[in-house]
Enzyme design. Structure first.
Site, PDB file in Angstrom:
ATOM      1  N   ARG A 170      -5.276   4.384   4.216  1.00 48.70           N
ATOM      2  CA  ARG A 170      -4.654   4.768   5.422  1.00 48.70           C
ATOM      3  C   ARG A 170      -5.645   5.955   6.135  1.00 48.70           C
ATOM      4  NH1 ARG A 170      -2.427   1.118   3.897  1.00 48.70           N
ATOM      5  NH2 ARG A 170      -0.452   0.769   3.346  1.00 48.70           N
ATOM      6  N   SER A 222       6.502   2.864   6.634  1.00 44.23           N
ATOM      7  CA  SER A 222       6.728   4.073   5.616  1.00 44.23           C
ATOM      8  C   SER A 222       6.384   5.370   6.315  1.00 44.23           C
ATOM      9  CB  SER A 222       5.871   3.569   4.608  1.00 44.23           C
ATOM     10  OG  SER A 222       5.974   2.173   4.125  1.00 44.23           O
ATOM     11  N   GLU A 292       2.580   9.917   6.575  1.00 49.00           N
ATOM     12  CA  GLU A 292       1.791   8.451   6.758  1.00 49.00           C
ATOM     13  C   GLU A 292       1.822   8.659   8.534  1.00 49.00           C
ATOM     14  OE1 GLU A 292       1.866   4.052   6.333  1.00 49.00           O
ATOM     15  OE2 GLU A 292       1.687   5.123   4.508  1.00 49.00           O
TER      16      GLU A 292
END
Length: 305
Positions: A170, A222, A292
């Site tokens: 990420r 998420s 995230e």
């Protein structure tokens, strides 16, 4: 550019999948590279901060809104090229930054090209996907990206190879850039495959998403990064936090890794829920969860809002 493409105090709740957050001082809709170059030049001349926005699927905007200029790279900037043969036997597809991952993965499938099946149901744009190295079901953008083309703050064209993008979990080099690097296009390199097999995999991934994720509720996907050796959703579930609520935001009862805005919550609700989940998981398991979702904006109202 046309005045209708420039909106003052645009509510960011309309531009993010979380459906919350305060206004952008100025939001500009971009329909081409020259418009993007002009917007960046204007922001540089006026010395105002720039925020780049795609589909807003991994973005939390605080209730006070966003100062400066928000550049929305969306519907008018989503062309996808025909496949071009590469010397190594693969094929290149180039997508403008506003193209969705769903459109790009479907274009690949139409051409019988494999490698993007994982991206079929990710609700983001190509530009946002390379910014955060989006991924799912064992695949990531770093696996397929060949070249990323962008504009720097001065309007100059920058070309970055896969290696120069420094992809991580990420993460990409775009996150470390000193000034705004606005992605204009992304080229992926894919292998020839069987269209029926590709389509079957895409359908299976989408079915798993519908079955296990709260896809009908406002969320950012998420919410937390995967901790080393663990899964965030599993830890949250094991701590008994499904259904935990702060105001209009709650931990999904379907998938604990998703925090949802199911009762018209505020950014303050959502941030407080994130903090509460982090605290309880840390106290009970000793594992720290890190968001995230990208969090931007101000708590206090931006001027004139």
């Amino acid at each position: 550019m046309p005045k209708k493409q420039i909106v003052e105090y645009a509510p960011m709740s309309r531009y993010t999948t979380l459906r919350l957050g305060g206004p952008a001082e100025v939001l500009c809709e971009i329909a081409g590279v020259e418009e993007l170059r002009a917007a960046l030049a204007a922001a540089a001349a006026l010395q105002v901060p720039v925020t780049l926005l795609g589909n807003g699927s991994n973005l939390l905007v605080r209730d006070g809104g966003v100062r400066g200029l928000v550049i929305h790279i969306g519907d008018g900037f989503q062309q996808i090229s025909d496949p071009i043969p590469l010397p190594d036997g693969r094929y290149a597809l180039t997508a403008q930054a506003g193209a969705t991952l769903t459109r790009l993965s479907n274009a690949a499938a139409d051409a019988g090209l494999t490698g993007l099946e994982f991206a079929a149901g990710i609700p983001g744009t190509v530009g946002g996907a390379v910014y955060m190295n989006a991924g799912a079901y064992g695949g990531e953008m770093k696996d397929v990206v060949s070249t990323v083309t962008a504009l720097d703050a001065a309007g100059g064209t920058v070309s970055l190879t896969n290696e120069e993008m420094a992809f991580g979990y990420r993460h990409s080099a775009l996150m470390e850039a000193e000034g705004p690097l606005a992605v204009t296009s992304v080229t992926v390199a894919l292998s020839r495959g069987d269209e029926d097999t590709i389509r079957t995999a895409m359908r299976e991934f989408n079915a798993r998403r519908r079955e296990k994720q709260p896809v009908t509720l406002p969320s950012c996907g998420s919410t937390f990064k995967r901790p080393k050796g663990h899964f965030a959703g599993t830890l949250i579930d094991q701590c008994g936090l499904k259904g935990l609520r702060v105001g209009g935001a709650s931990v999904s009862t379907l998938h604990a890794g998703f925090l949802v805005n199911d009762r018209q919550g505020t950014a303050a609700d959502y941030l407080a829920l994130i903090a509460q989940v982090q605290r309880i998981v840390w106290e009970k398991t000793g594992v720290r969860l890190h968001p995230e979702v990208r969090i931007i904006g101000e708590d206090a109202p931006v001027t004139g809002a």
